[in-house]
Design an enzyme around this catalytic site. Sequence first.
Site, short mmCIF file in Angstrom:
data_model
loop_
_atom_site.label_atom_id
_atom_site.label_comp_id
_atom_site.label_asym_id
_atom_site.label_seq_id
_atom_site.Cartn_x
_atom_site.Cartn_y
_atom_site.Cartn_z
N THR A 178 0.78 -1.26 -0.11
CA THR A 178 0.15 0.03 -0.05
C THR A 178 0.99 1.35 -0.02
O THR A 178 1.83 1.20 0.70
CB THR A 178 -0.88 -0.15 1.38
OG1 THR A 178 -1.57 -1.23 1.22
CG2 THR A 178 -1.84 1.29 1.18
N GLU A 179 0.49 2.09 -0.68
CA GLU A 179 1.17 3.66 -0.87
C GLU A 179 -0.13 4.70 -0.49
O GLU A 179 -1.29 4.50 -0.52
CB GLU A 179 1.57 3.63 -1.85
CG GLU A 179 2.80 2.77 -2.43
CD GLU A 179 3.26 3.14 -3.81
OE1 GLU A 179 2.88 4.07 -4.62
OE2 GLU A 179 4.28 2.36 -4.37
N PHE B 186 1.03 2.89 5.76
CA PHE B 186 0.32 1.95 6.74
C PHE B 186 1.00 0.52 6.93
O PHE B 186 0.33 -0.47 6.88
CB PHE B 186 -1.22 1.68 6.38
CG PHE B 186 -2.08 2.92 5.97
CD1 PHE B 186 -2.78 2.94 4.84
CD2 PHE B 186 -2.32 3.55 7.19
CE1 PHE B 186 -3.68 3.95 4.80
CE2 PHE B 186 -3.29 4.60 6.99
CZ PHE B 186 -3.88 4.73 6.04
N ASN C 101 -33.50 -13.68 29.94
CA ASN C 101 -34.15 -12.63 29.13
C ASN C 101 -34.28 -13.15 27.70
O ASN C 101 -33.19 -13.32 27.04
CB ASN C 101 -33.58 -11.18 29.11
CG ASN C 101 -34.08 -10.39 28.02
OD1 ASN C 101 -34.12 -10.32 26.97
ND2 ASN C 101 -34.58 -9.12 28.62
N GLN C 102 -35.55 -13.48 27.05
CA GLN C 102 -35.59 -14.16 25.74
C GLN C 102 -34.68 -13.46 24.52
O GLN C 102 -34.15 -13.98 23.79
CB GLN C 102 -36.86 -14.44 25.47
CG GLN C 102 -37.24 -15.33 24.29
CD GLN C 102 -38.38 -15.69 23.58
OE1 GLN C 102 -39.42 -14.67 23.48
NE2 GLN C 102 -39.01 -16.85 24.02
N GLU D 152 -6.18 -6.07 3.89
CA GLU D 152 -5.96 -7.29 2.96
C GLU D 152 -6.93 -7.19 1.91
O GLU D 152 -7.57 -8.19 1.35
CB GLU D 152 -6.22 -8.40 3.81
CG GLU D 152 -5.16 -8.75 4.88
CD GLU D 152 -3.94 -9.45 4.58
OE1 GLU D 152 -3.79 -9.88 3.37
OE2 GLU D 152 -2.79 -9.42 5.34
N GLU E 110 -15.06 -3.71 0.26
CA GLU E 110 -15.58 -3.45 -1.09
C GLU E 110 -14.98 -4.27 -2.13
O GLU E 110 -15.58 -4.74 -3.14
CB GLU E 110 -15.69 -2.12 -1.13
CG GLU E 110 -16.61 -1.17 -0.33
CD GLU E 110 -16.18 -1.18 1.21
OE1 GLU E 110 -14.86 -1.44 1.49
OE2 GLU E 110 -17.02 -1.05 1.93
#
Lengths: 419, 254
Positions: A164-165, A194, A315-316, A401, A405
């Site tokens: 990545t850049e 990153f 609690n259901q 990774e 999207e």
Amino acid sequence: MATIGPLARIARLGSSICRNHRLSFNRSTQRRGIASCVDPSHGLTDEQKEFQKMAFDFAANEMAPHMSEWDQKEIFPVETMRKAAQLGFGGIYVQPEVGGSGLSRLDTSIIFEALSTGCVSTTAYISIHNMCAWMIDTFGNNEQRERFCPDLCLMDKFASYCLTEPGSGSDAASLLTTAQLKGDHYIVNGSKAFISGGGDTDVYIVMCRTGGKGPKGISCLVVEKGTPGLSFGKKEKKVGWNSQPTRAVIFEDCAVPVINRLGEEGQGFNMAMRGLNGGRINIASCSLGAAHASVQLARDHLLVRKQFGETLSNNQYLQFKLAEMATKLVASRLMVREAATALQENRSDAVSLCSMAKLFATDECFNICNDALQMHGGYGYLKDYAVQQFVRDIRVHQILEGTNEVMRMIISRNLLTES
Amino acid sequence: MSGRVLVGVKRVIDYAVKIRVKPDNSCVVTDGVKHSMNPFCEIAVEEAVKMKEKKLIKEVVVVSCGPQQVMETIRTALAMGADRGIHVEVTGKDYENLGPLQVSKIMAALAKKEEALLVILGKQAIDDDCNQTGQMTAALLDWPQGTFASELSMEGDKIKVVREIDGGLETVKINTPAVITADLRLNTPRYATLPNIMKAKKKKIANVKPADLGVDITSRLEVLRVDEPAQREAGVKVETVDDLMARLKEAGRI
């Protein structure tokens, strides 16, 4: 000590002090005692169950007690990761002849899922390190494999992956970092953004442009720390993944020997894509571990917390919610394990299945962790409770990774391209 | 002497599990519940493997008695570094009634058969907390015993054992062959490594039946009933020490 009672209590206490176990109950992020519908050992071979048990033990004893401190103080836990490497976790799917453990993708997924229950951020870094070691093992020549892999498998040296850049994330093929051939060196110029481990690691797998535009002009270079012209940006402040430093990696007329190039010029992008298939399974596996731990935490909380005169477990709505969380967890796990199997068998659906598994598991597991936080009420928002760290740590799995999207792009392309 | 150490390991309910008693009060629920190696047995295996690494002994043989499932426990020990395993097959009602007396008869028979230099066991199992098997095995073999060991060292053909006792630490020197039982602080068990787990697959596990060893495993005990401990009751706060003394006398405690 005449009666059995005190003996039993002392024996149990004694055995629970064994191996410096978790000290406080609400920090216990891992219950080996659950034999239930979400037990991750269902369907595994005996050998896989052994790997898994060992990874769970390591996570509970060596990682979980420190997970919060590593996050709050932003500590890169080198010693703990080296201990993990001693057990074979430094190069899980790297060939044994260069120091790896030679296991399958499915074995790897099971291991990362278990380790992640101890600390997602550290496990995610270990998985990135593993991917780098695998790339050298798979695409490097014997000289390169012998030069780099043994140290990486033992984590005597740590690795980072640089694709990545600032200007190219999802559009990875448009990367601008150049590598110009001058004699027996490439002169590298550009910057990567990153980068996990950046600045603290020793070996950098760098995708850079040796040729023309597009994917075919990209090659893969191994750059070692200390090379003149290699520098780092400031350490980024992140919402999660705080046990690994993230920095920009900057190349200014950085001379990298040609013998550090993996494979031929122009093969870099292909290597990157192949690496990402496994990387996606690994990241999805880390999400699985976080979700598993969060379901356990939520379950334990529901059994203890009382409101309106009874425990929340009566609690259901919460019962149904927990059931939905468990169902989504098992569904995610099945997808990830099937994708791992497809990848190791080189099946034709491997790439799309890895994308689908990454998409589904990272999204669903984030929702599971988030729901688990909600079930904790106000306590879920406090840093004393582990569930918030799981939420923060796996949020980024929906982004890196390959964003979810981009996963949709890959899957729709597979559906809509005429075969 | 063969330089061989026999280590007994027991498959028990995992210490982290919340145990429940069956509705008919016959026994604890074990079906579908997570099991693992008894923690004190892990310490015993670790000690034996360490001795082999220091070249004090030549071979570590791990033994477990029970049904097919105990093979998992034996394999865990093999992954920690034991050389081979012996699965003593005991199933069904026999397994439910298997107690220290029966196991110690089996261990004694195997110790003789394997010409063991040492038998190392965990001091007690966390399910029944009997703390008897080691002692009974030594008695049956008429061997010296070093129980509650927190430190072991070989001195020629004798063993120096530092024992954890109520009063503190006691050091004894005993002849070999001997029986040792491992206490908590003897060592910290190692994690199996991935390569060792894979190597363990190739190690041999022999299958024997108690009858093959000439051992009668009929139980001399009958479990009548199993109950959960009484629910903890609320305490009472008192204002003065005199009050406290009066209450304690009333309750017959002093």
